[in-house]
Design a protein around this motif. Structure first.
Motif, PDB file in Angstrom:
ATOM      1  N   ILE A   1      55.140  49.876  36.490  1.00 28.16           N
ATOM      2  CA  ILE A   1      54.478  48.585  36.662  1.00 28.16           C
ATOM      3  C   ILE A   1      55.112  47.858  37.851  1.00 28.16           C
ATOM      4  CG2 ILE A   1      54.014  46.336  35.614  1.00 28.16           C
ATOM      5  CD1 ILE A   1      54.097  47.711  32.888  1.00 28.16           C
ATOM      6  N   PHE A   2      54.266  47.497  38.814  1.00 28.21           N
ATOM      7  CA  PHE A   2      54.727  46.778  40.007  1.00 28.21           C
ATOM      8  C   PHE A   2      54.298  45.319  39.934  1.00 28.21           C
ATOM      9  CE2 PHE A   2      54.396  51.210  41.461  1.00 28.21           C
ATOM     10  CZ  PHE A   2      55.678  51.376  41.956  1.00 28.21           C
TER      11      PHE A   2
ATOM     12  N   LEU B   1      46.317  38.723  49.361  1.00 28.19           N
ATOM     13  CA  LEU B   1      47.753  38.950  49.216  1.00 28.19           C
ATOM     14  C   LEU B   1      48.154  40.186  50.018  1.00 28.19           C
ATOM     15  CD1 LEU B   1      48.254  38.224  45.408  1.00 28.19           C
ATOM     16  CD2 LEU B   1      48.765  36.721  47.347  1.00 28.19           C
ATOM     17  N   ALA B   2      48.702  39.958  51.199  1.00 22.69           N
ATOM     18  CA  ALA B   2      49.061  41.053  52.108  1.00 22.69           C
ATOM     19  C   ALA B   2      50.456  41.578  51.796  1.00 22.69           C
ATOM     20  CB  ALA B   2      49.001  40.564  53.550  1.00 22.69           C
TER      21      ALA B   2
ATOM     22  N   SER C   1      43.375  43.238  58.380  1.00 23.04           N
ATOM     23  CA  SER C   1      44.231  44.109  59.187  1.00 23.04           C
ATOM     24  C   SER C   1      45.480  44.560  58.442  1.00 23.04           C
ATOM     25  CB  SER C   1      44.641  43.380  60.476  1.00 23.04           C
ATOM     26  OG  SER C   1      43.506  43.081  61.261  1.00 23.04           O
ATOM     27  N   PHE C   2      45.539  44.292  57.137  1.00 25.52           N
ATOM     28  CA  PHE C   2      46.745  44.569  56.376  1.00 25.52           C
ATOM     29  C   PHE C   2      46.421  45.343  55.095  1.00 25.52           C
ATOM     30  CE2 PHE C   2      47.282  40.634  58.724  1.00 25.52           C
ATOM     31  CZ  PHE C   2      48.487  40.837  59.375  1.00 25.52           C
ATOM     32  N   GLY C   3      47.452  45.963  54.551  1.00 28.63           N
ATOM     33  CA  GLY C   3      47.346  46.453  53.189  1.00 28.63           C
ATOM     34  C   GLY C   3      47.481  45.283  52.241  1.00 28.63           C
ATOM     35  N   VAL C   4      46.656  45.247  51.203  1.00 29.89           N
ATOM     36  CA  VAL C   4      46.687  44.135  50.257  1.00 29.89           C
ATOM     37  C   VAL C   4      46.810  44.677  48.838  1.00 29.89           C
ATOM     38  CG1 VAL C   4      45.281  42.663  51.762  1.00 29.89           C
ATOM     39  CG2 VAL C   4      44.160  44.038  49.991  1.00 29.89           C
ATOM     40  N   VAL C   5      47.138  43.773  47.919  1.00 27.43           N
ATOM     41  CA  VAL C   5      47.213  44.144  46.505  1.00 27.43           C
ATOM     42  C   VAL C   5      46.236  43.296  45.701  1.00 27.43           C
ATOM     43  CG1 VAL C   5      49.632  44.825  46.669  1.00 27.43           C
ATOM     44  CG2 VAL C   5      49.062  42.487  45.957  1.00 27.43           C
ATOM     45  N   GLN C   6      45.751  43.872  44.616  1.00 29.22           N
ATOM     46  CA  GLN C   6      44.995  43.137  43.617  1.00 29.22           C
ATOM     47  C   GLN C   6      45.861  42.976  42.376  1.00 29.22           C
ATOM     48  OE1 GLN C   6      41.437  45.827  43.685  1.00 29.22           O
ATOM     49  NE2 GLN C   6      40.291  43.911  43.858  1.00 29.22           N
ATOM     50  N   LEU C   7      45.682  41.875  41.659  1.00 25.57           N
ATOM     51  CA  LEU C   7      46.481  41.592  40.481  1.00 25.57           C
ATOM     52  C   LEU C   7      45.627  41.634  39.224  1.00 25.57           C
ATOM     53  CD1 LEU C   7      48.599  38.556  41.776  1.00 25.57           C
ATOM     54  CD2 LEU C   7      49.090  41.006  41.980  1.00 25.57           C
ATOM     55  N   ASP C   8      46.244  42.014  38.096  1.00 26.88           N
ATOM     56  CA  ASP C   8      45.532  41.989  36.820  1.00 26.88           C
ATOM     57  C   ASP C   8      45.809  40.670  36.100  1.00 26.88           C
ATOM     58  OD1 ASP C   8      48.060  42.164  35.652  1.00 26.88           O
ATOM     59  OD2 ASP C   8      47.898  44.315  35.252  1.00 26.88           O
ATOM     60  N   THR C   9      45.352  40.559  34.887  1.00 20.73           N
ATOM     61  CA  THR C   9      45.487  39.295  34.148  1.00 20.73           C
ATOM     62  C   THR C   9      46.931  38.995  33.766  1.00 20.73           C
ATOM     63  OG1 THR C   9      44.981  40.496  32.097  1.00 20.73           O
ATOM     64  CG2 THR C   9      43.148  39.393  33.226  1.00 20.73           C
ATOM     65  N   ASN C  10      47.801  39.991  33.833  1.00 24.51           N
ATOM     66  CA  ASN C  10      49.222  39.784  33.554  1.00 24.51           C
ATOM     67  C   ASN C  10      50.043  39.526  34.800  1.00 24.51           C
ATOM     68  OD1 ASN C  10      48.999  40.233  30.711  1.00 24.51           O
ATOM     69  ND2 ASN C  10      48.847  42.446  31.111  1.00 24.51           N
TER      70      ASN C  10
END
Length: 333
Positions: A210-211, A163-164, A137-146
């Motif tokens: 970069i975020f 990760l919401a 039900s939320f916006g989420v983020v994906q992370l890279d190797t850094n």
């Protein structure tokens, strides 16, 4: 550093408590939600906040003065902007375009958080996130190797991340954010009929920004009555009790943690745990726990739990345990 707080929505999911009072000004643990929010942000900013800008609807002069006083108490200059149509998060932020300069934190005023980190201003941007069990039900983020944000996904149907996004953002270049928001509106770029901040973030990312994620220890929602009562409980646990020495307590017991205003009058009652008693509230012959009492109300012969009472309420029961939700100027006898 500037803090920009979009809060034009009335909070329909929290009705009847928002029929008169905008949701960010509903009190938990003795303070408006928005005041708790900006205090926490000031704490993590680790530097002086020069300005706090509030983006509101047609809330009236009294509410505008209350918001200005919140900023002034934190040593910041207050600014008031208006969003008269619900055109999305990007549009809301752009309503404060004159404040989008330099380092900015954007915080939507329907969420609270607990965090111990300090803001790293060297980052292009930071997006506050919280790990949750059900991210659908939320916006989420994906992370890279850094450990940087690689993608934004709105309400994923399949699991891709837990990760919401909690609605708090840092930008080291407010002017650049303003340009990206203006681009969306000038080119009528909408998502589900509204101008969305997420689209601007994606554009900024494609251009090299970069975020990084800012992880909070606890994320507290104030979207509805049940969530707001739970938030009141957690704020009392995290920040501790405040029982004013000026409150008039007669033959009564306070089970902490609780908040009790200095102008409250409590007689022949047991209050707590997790109760907030607002100003000028009178309680007599009552047992109350896990409840928010906003203020200027009279509660007699009552047993309340998991309840939320607005301002100027008169409530008299038959001493049976009740779970109630009463908006401002209600009367139950």
């Amino acid at each position: 550093m500037k803090i920009i707080v979009p809060m034009a929505g009335r909070g329909s999911r929290l009705r009847p408590h928002t029929l008169i009072t905008p949701k960010p000004l509903v009190c938990v643990a003795g303070k408006p939600i928005v005041q708790h929010l900006v205090e926490e942000i000031v704490n993590v900013c680790n530097e002086k906040v020069e300005e706090i800008a509030f983006i509101i609807g047609n809330f009236g002069k009294e509410i505008e003065e209350n918001l200005c006083n919140i900023a002034l108490k934190l040593g910041a200059k207050p600014k008031i902007y208006y969003q008269m149509e619900p055109l999305g998060t990007a549009h809301a932020i752009l309503c404060a375009k004159n404040s989008l300069k330099g380092n900015c934190v954007v915080a939507f005023a329907d969420t609270l958080f607990k965090a111990k980190f300090k803001l790293d201003k060297s980052k292009d941007g930071i997006i506050w996130v919280s790990k949750i069990d059900d991210p659908s039900s939320f916006g989420v983020v994906q992370l890279d190797t850094n450990n940087n944000i690689s993608a934004f996904v709105e309400k994923p149907e399949k699991f891709i991340s837990d990760l919401a996004i909690i609605g708090i953002y840092y930008f080291n270049d407010g002017e650049y954010l303003k340009e990206e928001l203006e681009y969306l509106i000038d080119n009528n770029i909408k998502e589900k009929g509204e101008y969305q901040l997420t689209n601007a973030l994606e554009n900024m990312q494609r251009k090299g920004k970069i975020f990084s994620p800012g992880r909070v220890e606890e994320w507290l929602d104030c979207g509805n009555k049940t969530a707001t009562i739970y938030t009141n409980q957690r704020v009392l646990v995290n920040k501790g009790s405040y029982i004013s020495k000026k409150a008039k307590l007669e033959n009564s017991k306070i089970i902490e943690p609780c908040y009790v205003s200095g102008s409250a009058k409590i007689k022949n009652s047991v209050i707590g745990p997790y109760v907030s008693v607002g100003p000028n509230t009178v309680i007599e012959n009552a047992k109350i726990k896990n409840t928010i009492l906003q203020g200027d109300s009279t509660i007699t012969d009552a047993q309340l739990h998991n309840s939320m009472i607005g301002t100027h309420v008169v409530y008299q029961s038959n001493n049976t345990s009740q779970k109630v939700s009463l908006g401002d100027y209600s009367e139950v006898k």
